[in-house]
Design an enzyme around this catalytic site. Structure first.
Site, PDB file in Angstrom:
ATOM      1  N   GLY A  14     -74.429 -45.179  91.088  1.00  0.00           N
ATOM      2  CA  GLY A  14     -73.606 -45.654  92.203  1.00  0.00           C
ATOM      3  C   GLY A  14     -73.174 -47.099  92.136  1.00  0.00           C
ATOM      4  N   SER A  15     -73.124 -47.682  90.937  1.00  0.00           N
ATOM      5  CA  SER A  15     -72.670 -49.080  90.884  1.00  0.00           C
ATOM      6  C   SER A  15     -71.195 -49.187  91.295  1.00  0.00           C
ATOM      7  CB  SER A  15     -72.900 -49.688  89.493  1.00  0.00           C
ATOM      8  OG  SER A  15     -72.056 -49.115  88.530  1.00  0.00           O
ATOM      9  N   ASN A  16     -70.409 -48.168  91.011  1.00  0.00           N
ATOM     10  CA  ASN A  16     -69.005 -48.200  91.460  1.00  0.00           C
ATOM     11  C   ASN A  16     -68.905 -48.021  92.971  1.00  0.00           C
ATOM     12  OD1 ASN A  16     -66.896 -48.425  89.196  1.00  0.00           O
ATOM     13  ND2 ASN A  16     -68.444 -47.065  88.333  1.00  0.00           N
ATOM     14  N   MET A  92     -70.202 -35.998  88.629  1.00  0.00           N
ATOM     15  CA  MET A  92     -70.256 -35.236  87.375  1.00  0.00           C
ATOM     16  C   MET A  92     -69.999 -33.750  87.620  1.00  0.00           C
ATOM     17  SD  MET A  92     -70.694 -37.742  85.440  1.00  0.00           S
ATOM     18  CE  MET A  92     -71.123 -37.093  83.838  1.00  0.00           C
ATOM     19  N   ARG A  93     -68.902 -33.475  88.269  1.00  0.00           N
ATOM     20  CA  ARG A  93     -68.620 -32.096  88.651  1.00  0.00           C
ATOM     21  C   ARG A  93     -67.106 -31.912  88.691  1.00  0.00           C
ATOM     22  NH1 ARG A  93     -71.912 -28.416  90.256  1.00  0.00           N
ATOM     23  NH2 ARG A  93     -73.661 -29.793  89.885  1.00  0.00           N
ATOM     24  N   ASN A 109     -60.101 -40.935  90.203  1.00  0.00           N
ATOM     25  CA  ASN A 109     -61.339 -40.974  89.427  1.00  0.00           C
ATOM     26  C   ASN A 109     -61.346 -42.226  88.569  1.00  0.00           C
ATOM     27  OD1 ASN A 109     -63.777 -40.004  88.224  1.00  0.00           O
ATOM     28  ND2 ASN A 109     -62.603 -39.251  86.468  1.00  0.00           N
ATOM     29  N   HIS A 111     -62.906 -43.531  84.791  1.00  0.00           N
ATOM     30  CA  HIS A 111     -63.467 -42.977  83.559  1.00  0.00           C
ATOM     31  C   HIS A 111     -63.686 -44.116  82.557  1.00  0.00           C
ATOM     32  CE1 HIS A 111     -64.274 -39.911  80.563  1.00  0.00           C
ATOM     33  NE2 HIS A 111     -63.520 -40.592  79.729  1.00  0.00           N
TER      34      HIS A 111
END
Ligand code: GRF
Length: 191
Positions: A14-16, A92-93, A109, A111
């Site tokens: 969860g750093s983002n 991750m889904r 998203n 990446h």
């Protein structure tokens, strides 16, 4: 101006999420995170959400009969909270039809590669093995393809060392400011 209402979806550290929450708190983005969705009960991101006082919903996908079933529940929760944008941050889904159709062009998203190179879950490792020297991160709209969808922003770093941890940290640092920049673009409809 009314604050933009964000939902963040995350599965891990969860750093983002934290970078977005800090930018909301200090006014760098005119937004608030109204819901954190986590598909891994026990993930560190849930602890971070507590610190920021963000409402969270953790669920185990295995307890639902299908992706449609849990996404229908999530869609209801998002609608009830008037969510404008969904920010995937290490979720991750695969996002399925229910959310993609309800939030068309409103799911983004981040990446850890310079897309369209190195899609998938091991982007940094794959890039290192390929001999890449310019690494980076990408924000993009989410569609039904894996790490596809129109690119919004990219950031890059030149790295010629061989320490994956050091490289991962460099890329994470890029990600944190990139997501803030991207959310500002979404808010101002400049993308
Ligand atoms: C980030 O590298 C992001 O690009 C990828 O998953 C990672 C999540 O990191 N999709 P964190 O949980 O935000 O620290």
């Amino acid at each position: 101006m009314k604050k933009c209402r964000l939902a963040v979806f995350a599965s891990g550290s969860g750093s983002n999420y934290q970078a977005i929450a800090e930018a909301c708190a200090d006014g760098r983005i005119n937004a608030e995170i109204v819901l954190l969705v986590c598909d891994k009960p026990g993930a560190r991101v849930l602890e971070r959400a507590k610190v920021f006082g963000t409402e969270s919903f953790a669920f185990n996908p295995k307890e639902y009969e299908s992706r449609e079933a849990y996404e229908t529940l999530l869609a209801t929760m998002l609608d009830e909270r008037g969510v404008d944008y969904i920010c995937l941050a290490g979720y991750m889904r695969i996002v399925g039809k229910v959310l993609l159709s309800r939030y068309e062009q409103r799911i983004v998203n981040i990446h850890p590669s310079l897309l369209p190179s190195f899609k998938g879950a091991h982007a940094i490792q794959d890039a290192v093995e390929y001999g890449v020297k310019i690494f980076g991160a990408t924000t993009h709209f989410v569609d039904e393809t894996l790490d596809g969808g129109r690119i919004i922003d990219q950031g890059a770093v030149v790295y010629e060392g061989n320490d994956i941890e050091e490289l991962t940290n460099l890329i994470h640092n890029i990600e944190h400011s990139l997501y803030v920049k991207t959310i500002n673009k979404l808010i101002n409809k400049k993308f």
